[in-house]
Design a protein around this motif. Structure first.
Motif, mmCIF file in Angstrom:
data_model
loop_
_atom_site.group_PDB
_atom_site.id
_atom_site.type_symbol
_atom_site.label_atom_id
_atom_site.label_comp_id
_atom_site.label_asym_id
_atom_site.label_seq_id
_atom_site.Cartn_x
_atom_site.Cartn_y
_atom_site.Cartn_z
ATOM 1 N N GLY A 27 48.763 41.198 46.965
ATOM 2 C CA GLY A 27 48.371 40.765 45.630
ATOM 3 C C GLY A 27 47.728 39.388 45.641
ATOM 4 N N LEU A 28 48.304 38.445 46.388
ATOM 5 C CA LEU A 28 47.731 37.101 46.488
ATOM 6 C C LEU A 28 46.355 37.122 47.133
ATOM 7 C CD1 LEU A 28 50.781 34.918 47.521
ATOM 8 C CD2 LEU A 28 49.427 34.727 45.434
ATOM 9 N N GLN A 29 46.202 37.934 48.153
ATOM 10 C CA GLN A 29 44.907 38.051 48.833
ATOM 11 C C GLN A 29 43.864 38.548 47.857
ATOM 12 O OE1 GLN A 29 43.525 41.354 49.776
ATOM 13 N NE2 GLN A 29 41.692 40.313 50.432
ATOM 14 N N SER A 30 44.217 39.504 47.051
ATOM 15 C CA SER A 30 43.293 40.051 46.066
ATOM 16 C C SER A 30 42.917 38.995 45.021
ATOM 17 C CB SER A 30 43.925 41.274 45.397
ATOM 18 O OG SER A 30 43.062 41.796 44.425
ATOM 19 N N LEU A 31 43.907 38.258 44.515
ATOM 20 C CA LEU A 31 43.642 37.197 43.543
ATOM 21 C C LEU A 31 42.775 36.092 44.144
ATOM 22 C CD1 LEU A 31 47.154 36.852 41.897
ATOM 23 C CD2 LEU A 31 45.070 37.694 40.795
ATOM 24 N N ALA A 32 43.083 35.691 45.367
ATOM 25 C CA ALA A 32 42.302 34.641 46.023
ATOM 26 C C ALA A 32 40.864 35.084 46.241
ATOM 27 C CB ALA A 32 42.945 34.256 47.355
ATOM 28 N N SER A 33 40.667 36.338 46.581
ATOM 29 C CA SER A 33 39.305 36.854 46.765
ATOM 30 C C SER A 33 38.532 36.848 45.454
ATOM 31 C CB SER A 33 39.342 38.267 47.349
ATOM 32 O OG SER A 33 39.867 38.226 48.652
ATOM 33 N N ALA A 34 39.205 37.162 44.353
ATOM 34 C CA ALA A 34 38.547 37.134 43.040
ATOM 35 C C ALA A 34 38.121 35.716 42.685
ATOM 36 C CB ALA A 34 39.473 37.702 41.972
ATOM 37 N N ILE A 35 38.964 34.745 42.989
ATOM 38 C CA ILE A 35 38.619 33.348 42.724
ATOM 39 C C ILE A 35 37.492 32.895 43.642
ATOM 40 C CG2 ILE A 35 39.485 30.968 42.878
ATOM 41 C CD1 ILE A 35 42.225 32.171 41.974
ATOM 42 N N ALA A 36 37.563 33.270 44.910
ATOM 43 C CA ALA A 36 36.530 32.877 45.874
ATOM 44 C C ALA A 36 35.160 33.396 45.458
ATOM 45 C CB ALA A 36 36.890 33.382 47.264
ATOM 46 N N ALA A 37 35.122 34.538 44.819
ATOM 47 C CA ALA A 37 33.848 35.121 44.389
ATOM 48 C C ALA A 37 33.152 34.248 43.344
ATOM 49 C CB ALA A 37 34.079 36.524 43.843
ATOM 50 N N MET A 92 38.840 35.059 51.185
ATOM 51 C CA MET A 92 39.951 34.125 51.205
ATOM 52 C C MET A 92 40.226 33.712 52.644
ATOM 53 S SD MET A 92 43.458 33.705 51.914
ATOM 54 C CE MET A 92 44.033 35.323 52.257
ATOM 55 N N ARG A 93 40.451 32.409 52.868
ATOM 56 C CA ARG A 93 40.813 31.929 54.193
ATOM 57 C C ARG A 93 42.253 31.435 54.245
ATOM 58 N NH1 ARG A 93 35.676 28.363 55.840
ATOM 59 N NH2 ARG A 93 35.999 27.628 53.728
ATOM 60 N N LEU A 94 42.691 30.703 53.202
ATOM 61 C CA LEU A 94 44.039 30.144 53.215
ATOM 62 C C LEU A 94 44.543 29.944 51.795
ATOM 63 C CD1 LEU A 94 46.432 28.699 54.726
ATOM 64 C CD2 LEU A 94 45.106 26.593 54.495
ATOM 65 N N VAL A 95 45.779 30.346 51.564
ATOM 66 C CA VAL A 95 46.482 30.078 50.313
ATOM 67 C C VAL A 95 47.783 29.377 50.701
ATOM 68 C CG1 VAL A 95 47.704 31.100 48.345
ATOM 69 C CG2 VAL A 95 45.549 32.101 49.119
ATOM 70 N N VAL A 96 48.069 28.252 50.050
ATOM 71 C CA VAL A 96 49.324 27.543 50.271
ATOM 72 C C VAL A 96 49.996 27.379 48.913
ATOM 73 C CG1 VAL A 96 50.439 25.439 51.098
ATOM 74 C CG2 VAL A 96 48.361 26.272 52.229
ATOM 75 N N MET A 118 47.126 33.259 55.415
ATOM 76 C CA MET A 118 45.863 32.953 56.079
ATOM 77 C C MET A 118 45.206 34.233 56.583
ATOM 78 S SD MET A 118 45.217 30.423 59.338
ATOM 79 C CE MET A 118 45.467 28.938 58.376
ATOM 80 N N ALA A 119 43.891 34.340 56.365
ATOM 81 C CA ALA A 119 43.135 35.450 56.943
ATOM 82 C C ALA A 119 43.229 35.337 58.459
ATOM 83 C CB ALA A 119 41.688 35.393 56.478
ATOM 84 N N ALA A 120 43.469 36.467 59.124
ATOM 85 C CA ALA A 120 43.732 36.428 60.566
ATOM 86 C C ALA A 120 42.954 37.483 61.333
ATOM 87 C CB ALA A 120 45.221 36.602 60.805
ATOM 88 N N GLY A 121 41.830 37.914 60.824
ATOM 89 C CA GLY A 121 41.043 38.944 61.474
ATOM 90 C C GLY A 121 40.601 39.948 60.430
ATOM 91 N N GLN A 122 39.776 40.867 60.841
ATOM 92 C CA GLN A 122 39.263 41.878 59.920
ATOM 93 C C GLN A 122 40.405 42.720 59.376
ATOM 94 O OE1 GLN A 122 36.097 42.157 58.890
ATOM 95 N NE2 GLN A 122 36.721 43.777 57.520
#
Length: 141
Positions: free
Chosen positions: A60-70, A79-83, A94-98
């Protein structure tokens, strides 16, 4: 999957040993499924529910971070990093590969900068091993 989990143990242990106050490390796929995990609780809790909850929350966080990054016109939208700093500790994603992510829960006394650096170092060294191939809807033969 069992072999992959065994092969990742040393990577997760290295991260946890290198950063005091690390509680839980999870490698997960972008759809929220745990690939590998390590709990440093004493005694180790082995609670798969904790891992599953963290993996689902990370998706869920990855999805939200990607929406913000857009919303940033000059980036690639990934998304690369959320703290997240909360009472009692820190959460890192943290994104760690495909299609793969590295998530860490750490206690309040953790050196936040060291954790971020060690996670980046780990991902840079072995990111290709942390990748998760997309799932196929076709039945396996």
């Amino acid at each position: 999957m069992t072999q992959r989990r065994l092969n990742m143990d040393w990577m997760l242990k290295d991260l946890a040993a290198g950063v005091p106050q690390t509680r839980h490390v999870v490698v997960l796929s972008s759809d929220g499924l745990s690939i590998a995990e390590l709990s440093t609780s004493e005694p180790p809790d082995g609670d798969t529910d904790t891992t599953d909850r963290l993996a689902a929350a990370c998706a869920g966080l990855q999805s939200l971070a990607s929406a913000i990054a857009a919303e940033f016109p000059h980036g690639d939208g990934r998304m690369r990093l959320v703290v997240i700093e909360i009472d009692g500790g820190f959460f890192y994603l943290m994104a760690a590969g495909q299609g793969a992510y590295l998530a860490v829960l750490a206690d309040e006394g953790v050196d936040a900068g060291l954790m971020g650096q060690r996670m980046r170092d780990l991902v840079a060294r072995i990111g290709e091993h942390l990748s998760s191939a997309p799932r196929s809807s076709e039945p396996a033969l």
